[in-house]
Design an enzyme around this catalytic site. Structure first.
Site, PDB file in Angstrom:
ATOM      1  N   THR A   1      27.444  44.825  31.619  1.00  0.00           N
ATOM      2  CA  THR A   1      27.218  44.458  30.422  1.00  0.00           C
ATOM      3  C   THR A   1      28.384  45.225  29.448  1.00  0.00           C
ATOM      4  O   THR A   1      29.506  45.490  30.025  1.00  0.00           O
ATOM      5  CB  THR A   1      26.037  45.104  29.608  1.00  0.00           C
ATOM      6  OG1 THR A   1      25.602  44.735  28.331  1.00  0.00           O
ATOM      7  CG2 THR A   1      25.734  46.477  29.983  1.00  0.00           C
TER       8      THR A   1
ATOM      9  N   THR B   1      60.119  34.770  59.763  1.00  0.00           N
ATOM     10  CA  THR B   1      59.861  35.977  59.897  1.00  0.00           C
ATOM     11  C   THR B   1      58.372  36.332  60.073  1.00  0.00           C
ATOM     12  O   THR B   1      57.496  35.846  59.494  1.00  0.00           O
ATOM     13  CB  THR B   1      60.455  36.731  58.617  1.00  0.00           C
ATOM     14  OG1 THR B   1      59.977  36.269  57.682  1.00  0.00           O
ATOM     15  CG2 THR B   1      61.852  36.756  58.645  1.00  0.00           C
ATOM     16  N   ILE B   2      58.341  37.655  60.627  1.00  0.00           N
ATOM     17  CA  ILE B   2      56.996  38.174  60.592  1.00  0.00           C
ATOM     18  C   ILE B   2      57.016  38.931  59.265  1.00  0.00           C
ATOM     19  O   ILE B   2      58.064  39.641  58.920  1.00  0.00           O
ATOM     20  CB  ILE B   2      56.788  39.188  61.848  1.00  0.00           C
ATOM     21  CG1 ILE B   2      55.310  39.869  61.907  1.00  0.00           C
ATOM     22  CG2 ILE B   2      57.724  40.208  62.050  1.00  0.00           C
ATOM     23  CD1 ILE B   2      55.140  40.668  63.008  1.00  0.00           C
ATOM     24  N   SER B   3      56.091  39.080  58.380  1.00  0.00           N
ATOM     25  CA  SER B   3      56.114  39.742  57.245  1.00  0.00           C
ATOM     26  C   SER B   3      55.792  41.147  57.410  1.00  0.00           C
ATOM     27  O   SER B   3      55.634  41.711  58.525  1.00  0.00           O
ATOM     28  CB  SER B   3      55.001  39.339  56.275  1.00  0.00           C
ATOM     29  OG  SER B   3      54.669  37.851  56.126  1.00  0.00           O
TER      30      SER B   3
ATOM     31  N   ASP C   1      36.903  46.694  31.156  1.00  0.00           N
ATOM     32  CA  ASP C   1      35.877  45.801  31.177  1.00  0.00           C
ATOM     33  C   ASP C   1      35.942  45.148  32.399  1.00  0.00           C
ATOM     34  O   ASP C   1      36.920  44.354  32.797  1.00  0.00           O
ATOM     35  CB  ASP C   1      35.832  44.969  29.988  1.00  0.00           C
ATOM     36  CG  ASP C   1      34.508  44.163  29.882  1.00  0.00           C
ATOM     37  OD1 ASP C   1      33.829  44.091  30.987  1.00  0.00           O
ATOM     38  OD2 ASP C   1      34.249  43.561  29.053  1.00  0.00           O
ATOM     39  N   GLY C   2      34.933  45.609  33.154  1.00  0.00           N
ATOM     40  CA  GLY C   2      34.917  45.116  34.771  1.00  0.00           C
ATOM     41  C   GLY C   2      34.812  43.500  34.962  1.00  0.00           C
ATOM     42  O   GLY C   2      35.104  42.911  35.798  1.00  0.00           O
TER      43      GLY C   2
ATOM     44  N   HIS D   1      50.419  42.793  54.447  1.00  0.00           N
ATOM     45  CA  HIS D   1      49.009  42.345  54.816  1.00  0.00           C
ATOM     46  C   HIS D   1      48.139  43.550  54.762  1.00  0.00           C
ATOM     47  O   HIS D   1      46.993  43.257  55.077  1.00  0.00           O
ATOM     48  CB  HIS D   1      49.066  42.135  56.579  1.00  0.00           C
ATOM     49  CG  HIS D   1      50.267  41.111  56.838  1.00  0.00           C
ATOM     50  ND1 HIS D   1      50.011  39.862  56.214  1.00  0.00           N
ATOM     51  CD2 HIS D   1      51.220  41.248  57.330  1.00  0.00           C
ATOM     52  CE1 HIS D   1      51.046  39.229  56.821  1.00  0.00           C
ATOM     53  NE2 HIS D   1      51.602  39.769  57.522  1.00  0.00           N
TER      54      HIS D   1
ATOM     55  N   GLN E   1      25.401  49.457  26.840  1.00  0.00           N
ATOM     56  CA  GLN E   1      24.753  50.345  27.824  1.00  0.00           C
ATOM     57  C   GLN E   1      24.571  51.706  27.512  1.00  0.00           C
ATOM     58  O   GLN E   1      23.534  52.436  27.772  1.00  0.00           O
ATOM     59  CB  GLN E   1      25.727  50.497  29.195  1.00  0.00           C
ATOM     60  CG  GLN E   1      25.319  51.436  30.229  1.00  0.00           C
ATOM     61  CD  GLN E   1      26.612  51.497  31.467  1.00  0.00           C
ATOM     62  OE1 GLN E   1      26.922  50.422  31.700  1.00  0.00           O
ATOM     63  NE2 GLN E   1      26.662  52.809  31.799  1.00  0.00           N
TER      64      GLN E   1
ATOM     65  N   SER F   1      30.051  56.863  40.131  1.00  0.00           N
ATOM     66  CA  SER F   1      30.329  58.166  40.459  1.00  0.00           C
ATOM     67  C   SER F   1      31.802  58.078  41.603  1.00  0.00           C
ATOM     68  O   SER F   1      32.397  58.998  41.865  1.00  0.00           O
ATOM     69  CB  SER F   1      29.555  58.583  41.652  1.00  0.00           C
ATOM     70  OG  SER F   1      29.450  57.642  42.794  1.00  0.00           O
TER      71      SER F   1
HETATM   72  C1  SAM Z   1      24.684  51.202  39.466  1.00  0.00           C
HETATM   73  S1  SAM Z   1      26.216  51.832  38.804  1.00  0.00           S
HETATM   74  C2  SAM Z   1      27.378  51.733  40.107  1.00  0.00           C
HETATM   75  C3  SAM Z   1      27.297  52.785  41.088  1.00  0.00           C
HETATM   76  C4  SAM Z   1      28.480  53.050  42.037  1.00  0.00           C
HETATM   77  N1  SAM Z   1      28.547  52.044  42.778  1.00  0.00           N
HETATM   78  C5  SAM Z   1      28.643  54.510  42.771  1.00  0.00           C
HETATM   79  O1  SAM Z   1      28.945  54.363  43.797  1.00  0.00           O
HETATM   80  O2  SAM Z   1      28.263  55.250  42.014  1.00  0.00           O
HETATM   81  C6  SAM Z   1      26.709  50.392  37.973  1.00  0.00           C
HETATM   82  C7  SAM Z   1      27.994  50.921  37.157  1.00  0.00           C
HETATM   83  O3  SAM Z   1      28.642  49.819  36.572  1.00  0.00           O
HETATM   84  C8  SAM Z   1      29.141  50.047  35.221  1.00  0.00           C
HETATM   85  N2  SAM Z   1      29.241  48.948  34.398  1.00  0.00           N
HETATM   86  C9  SAM Z   1      28.334  48.232  33.923  1.00  0.00           C
HETATM   87  N3  SAM Z   1      29.026  47.034  33.115  1.00  0.00           N
HETATM   88  C10 SAM Z   1      30.358  47.476  33.195  1.00  0.00           C
HETATM   89  C11 SAM Z   1      31.406  46.611  32.722  1.00  0.00           C
HETATM   90  N4  SAM Z   1      31.392  45.500  31.871  1.00  0.00           N
HETATM   91  N5  SAM Z   1      32.717  47.184  33.008  1.00  0.00           N
HETATM   92  C12 SAM Z   1      32.770  48.175  33.837  1.00  0.00           C
HETATM   93  N6  SAM Z   1      31.808  48.940  34.251  1.00  0.00           N
HETATM   94  C13 SAM Z   1      30.564  48.491  34.030  1.00  0.00           C
HETATM   95  C14 SAM Z   1      28.319  51.152  34.601  1.00  0.00           C
HETATM   96  O4  SAM Z   1      28.909  52.260  33.723  1.00  0.00           O
HETATM   97  C15 SAM Z   1      27.876  52.103  36.124  1.00  0.00           C
HETATM   98  O5  SAM Z   1      28.558  53.075  36.336  1.00  0.00           O
END
Ligand code: SAM
Length: 199
Positions: A190, A27-29, A115-116, A34, A195, A45
Site C-alpha cells: 500500500t 563469443t561466450i559472454s 514505493d515497491g 549471467h 500503513q 527486516s
Molecule cells: C510482511 S512484511 C515483509 C517482511 C520481510 N519479508 C522480512 O523478511 O522481514 C511487508 C513489508 O512490505 C512493506 N511495504 C508495504 N507496502 C509497500 C510499498 N508500497 N512499497 C515498499 N514497501 C512496502 C512494509 O513496510 C513491510 O516491511
C-alpha cells in the site's frame, strides 16, 4: 557458476571475467553478464533480502526496497550484523522512500523511489522478484522489470480478503504464465500513509 568450470567451454582465458571467442564469429559472454539479480519488494527486516543475496552468490546482486525509512535503516543494521560486507561489496543494495531529481533530455522532475509497487527500474531487469505484501492488482512495472525466464512471487488479494500466493513466469515471447500456489494472509502492499501514518 563457480561449480561449472568455464575452461571446458572456451579455449582462451576462461577465468577472465570478459567475453571470449568460441569461433564461428560468436563469443561466450562475460560471466558477470549471467550473474543473477533479485528484487525483494517490502524488504522489512532485510532477512529475505540477505537470503536472496546469499543465493545469487558473490557475482550476483539482491536489492531490497521498503517505504518505511526506519525499517530500511533497521534492515541495514541487521544485515551488517549478520552478513558483514554484503552491503559494502555491493551484493546487497537497500532502497528507501525518497525523491530524486531526474533530468532527461526534455524534462526536469522529482520522481519517487522506494514505493515497491513501482519496482526499481534503475537495476532492472531481474531474474527473481519477491513481493512481501499483498497487492490488490498486479503491478505492471514489476512484470516489465522481470527478465525473460524470470519469476515473480507475489501475494495477490485485498487486505483481510482471500489472498493467493502467485507464481508468475515471463515466457520467451514476453507473455506471462500465472499460477496460484497457495492461500496466504499478508499485510497490504500500500502507500506509506495508509500503513503507518506516524502513530
Ligand atoms: C510482511 S512484511 C515483509 C517482511 C520481510 N519479508 C522480512 O523478511 O522481514 C511487508 C513489508 O512490505 C512493506 N511495504 C508495504 N507496502 C509497500 C510499498 N508500497 N512499497 C515498499 N514497501 C512496502 C512494509 O513496510 C513491510 O516491511
Amino acid at each position: 557458476m563457480t561449480l561449472v568450470d568455464r575452461a571446458n567451454y572456451c579455449k582462451h582465458n576462461p577465468y577472465q571475467d570478459r567475453p571470449q571467442s568460441i569461433g564461428f564469429a560468436v563469443t561466450i559472454s562475460a560471466p558477470h553478464m549471467h550473474a543473477a539479480k533479485a528484487l525483494d519488494v517490502g524488504s522489512g527486516s532485510g532477512y529475505l533480502t540477505a537470503c536472496m543475496a546469499v543465493m545469487v552468490g558473490p557475482k550476483g546482486k539482491a536489492i531490497g526496497i521498503d517505504h518505511i525509512p526506519e525499517l530500511v535503516q533497521m534492515s541495514i543494521e541487521n544485515i551488517e550484523r549478520d552478513q558483514p560486507g554484503l552491503i559494502k561489496s555491493g551484493n546487497i543494495k537497500m532502497i528507501g522512500l525518497n525523491s530524486i531529481y531526474l533530468i532527461t533530455s526534455n524534462s526536469h522532475s522529482f520522481v519517487e523511489v522506494g514505493d515497491g509497487r513501482l519496482g526499481y527500474p534503475e537495476e532492472a531487469k531481474y531474474d527473481a522478484i519477491h513481493v512481501g505484501a499483498a497487492a490488490p492488482t498486479l503491478p505492471q512495472q514489476l512484470i516489465e522489470q522481470l527478465k525473460v525466464g524470470g519469476r515473480l512471487i507475489i501475494p495477490m488479494g485485498k487486505e483481510g480478503g482471500n489472498q493467493a500466493l502467485e507464481m508468475i513466469d515471463k515466457l520467451a515471447d514476453g507473455t506471462i504464465k500465472r499460477e496460484s500456489v497457495m492461500s496466504v494472509v499478508y499485510v497490504p502492499l500500500t502507500d506509506k500513509e495508509s500503513q503507518w501514518p506516524g502513530r
